[in-house]
Enzyme design. Sequence first.
Site, mmCIF file in Angstrom:
data_model
loop_
_atom_site.group_PDB
_atom_site.id
_atom_site.type_symbol
_atom_site.label_atom_id
_atom_site.label_comp_id
_atom_site.label_asym_id
_atom_site.label_seq_id
_atom_site.Cartn_x
_atom_site.Cartn_y
_atom_site.Cartn_z
ATOM 1 N N ASP A 44 8.217 -12.682 -3.985
ATOM 2 C CA ASP A 44 8.076 -13.272 -2.648
ATOM 3 C C ASP A 44 9.178 -12.721 -1.741
ATOM 4 O O ASP A 44 10.366 -12.903 -2.017
ATOM 5 C CB ASP A 44 8.194 -14.793 -2.765
ATOM 6 C CG ASP A 44 7.942 -15.492 -1.432
ATOM 7 O OD1 ASP A 44 7.686 -16.696 -1.437
ATOM 8 O OD2 ASP A 44 8.002 -14.815 -0.373
ATOM 9 N N ASP A 65 0.832 -1.217 0.000
ATOM 10 C CA ASP A 65 0.000 0.000 0.000
ATOM 11 C C ASP A 65 0.865 1.264 0.000
ATOM 12 O O ASP A 65 0.362 2.362 -0.193
ATOM 13 C CB ASP A 65 -0.940 -0.013 1.218
ATOM 14 C CG ASP A 65 -0.177 -0.213 2.527
ATOM 15 O OD1 ASP A 65 -0.500 -1.174 3.244
ATOM 16 O OD2 ASP A 65 0.757 0.560 2.809
ATOM 17 N N ASP A 76 6.228 -5.774 6.671
ATOM 18 C CA ASP A 76 4.870 -5.217 6.710
ATOM 19 C C ASP A 76 3.960 -6.177 5.953
ATOM 20 O O ASP A 76 3.426 -5.860 4.887
ATOM 21 C CB ASP A 76 4.875 -3.825 6.063
ATOM 22 C CG ASP A 76 3.485 -3.217 5.986
ATOM 23 O OD1 ASP A 76 3.298 -2.254 5.204
ATOM 24 O OD2 ASP A 76 2.576 -3.717 6.684
HETATM 25 N N1 SAM Z 1 -0.386 -3.332 7.713
HETATM 26 C C1 SAM Z 1 -0.993 -4.593 7.316
HETATM 27 C C2 SAM Z 1 -1.019 -5.561 8.470
HETATM 28 O O1 SAM Z 1 -0.363 -5.299 9.484
HETATM 29 O O2 SAM Z 1 -1.712 -6.587 8.335
HETATM 30 C C3 SAM Z 1 -0.251 -5.149 6.130
HETATM 31 C C4 SAM Z 1 -0.530 -4.353 4.900
HETATM 32 S S1 SAM Z 1 0.323 -4.773 3.466
HETATM 33 C C5 SAM Z 1 -0.925 -4.444 2.332
HETATM 34 C C6 SAM Z 1 0.462 -6.530 3.540
HETATM 35 C C7 SAM Z 1 1.114 -7.033 2.254
HETATM 36 O O3 SAM Z 1 1.878 -8.231 2.481
HETATM 37 C C8 SAM Z 1 0.118 -7.398 1.137
HETATM 38 O O4 SAM Z 1 0.190 -6.452 0.107
HETATM 39 C C9 SAM Z 1 0.568 -8.790 0.663
HETATM 40 O O5 SAM Z 1 0.498 -8.945 -0.742
HETATM 41 C C10 SAM Z 1 1.985 -8.834 1.185
HETATM 42 N N2 SAM Z 1 2.566 -10.187 1.326
HETATM 43 C C11 SAM Z 1 2.015 -11.284 1.878
HETATM 44 N N3 SAM Z 1 2.875 -12.335 1.796
HETATM 45 C C12 SAM Z 1 4.006 -11.863 1.169
HETATM 46 C C13 SAM Z 1 5.252 -12.451 0.794
HETATM 47 N N4 SAM Z 1 5.513 -13.743 1.043
HETATM 48 N N5 SAM Z 1 6.165 -11.673 0.181
HETATM 49 C C14 SAM Z 1 5.913 -10.356 -0.076
HETATM 50 N N6 SAM Z 1 4.745 -9.733 0.256
HETATM 51 C C15 SAM Z 1 3.806 -10.502 0.870
#
Ligand code: SAM
Length: 274
Positions: free
Chosen positions: A137, A86, A155
Amino acid sequence: MGLWFTEKQTDNFGITMKIKKTLHTEQTDFQKLDMVETAEWGNMLLLDDMVMTSVKDEFVYHEMVAHIPLFTHPNPKEVLVVGGGDGGVIREILKHPSVEKATLVDIDGKVIEYSKKYLPEIAGKLEDPRVEVTVGDGFMHIAESDNQYDCIMVDSTEPVGPAVNLFTKGFYAGIAKALKEDGLFVAQSDNPWFKGDLIQSVQKDVKEIFPITRLYTANIPTYPSGMWAFTIGSKKYDPLEVKEERFHPIETKYYTKELHKAAFVLPKFVQDLL
Ligand code: SAM
């Protein structure tokens, strides 16, 4: 009556909010993505029916993930955000003039795309010249990184789906390898009310790898329980030992240099988890 969205924070408890409009909804390759306009919190990103961020309260989380590590490190230059599609943490990182490069690695490009479109207040800095955005990833990116970053912020979403690997001891060992010899990292580590066992396991794993390991909290009204926790693991610098002169002025709405220390003062039931 209007449309209401409820996030079930446990099987028996949740929060509900009035939705003015659904702006976008799709099943991406990784998760269900909803962008909604809420009556109370403005535009909001949901992933797998969990609140991720909202225009009205996002500043708390993004400031507390970014400024505690970046003021703890004496001169952070190279920073990595795992997840964070985000753009809110990136926006806060860029308030530190010492930072020369901020890399973001989010597994889902759709989160980046729709955050830019519907959350410009949060995602507006993703095109800054100091920022490099990679869709991939975070676990693999960390595994392929060596002695590269001064600070890493994890995050990610909850430890489900694509983020499962981001709460393992192997991942934290990878973070230690990806950090420079005096580096430090912060990971959002959910909430003490409903996820005490997760906090305990994250703290235990991080403590076994980083000589300085601490937990701090912040008040995030749209997150489960409203009390959010963050784990910091540091090879050399202690967040509670930051000198007064280190705190250069920055524009914030939640973080202050006093709160930098006070956030580590924990209620008894949270202390008892550690
Ligand atoms: N602030 C939020 C919370 O505390 O739950 C998190 C917001 S941010 C949008 C979370 C992001 O983590 C998502 O965009 C998701 O696509 C990403 N994400 C999940 N697993 C991931 C991975 N293995 N590698 C990179 N990004 C990942």
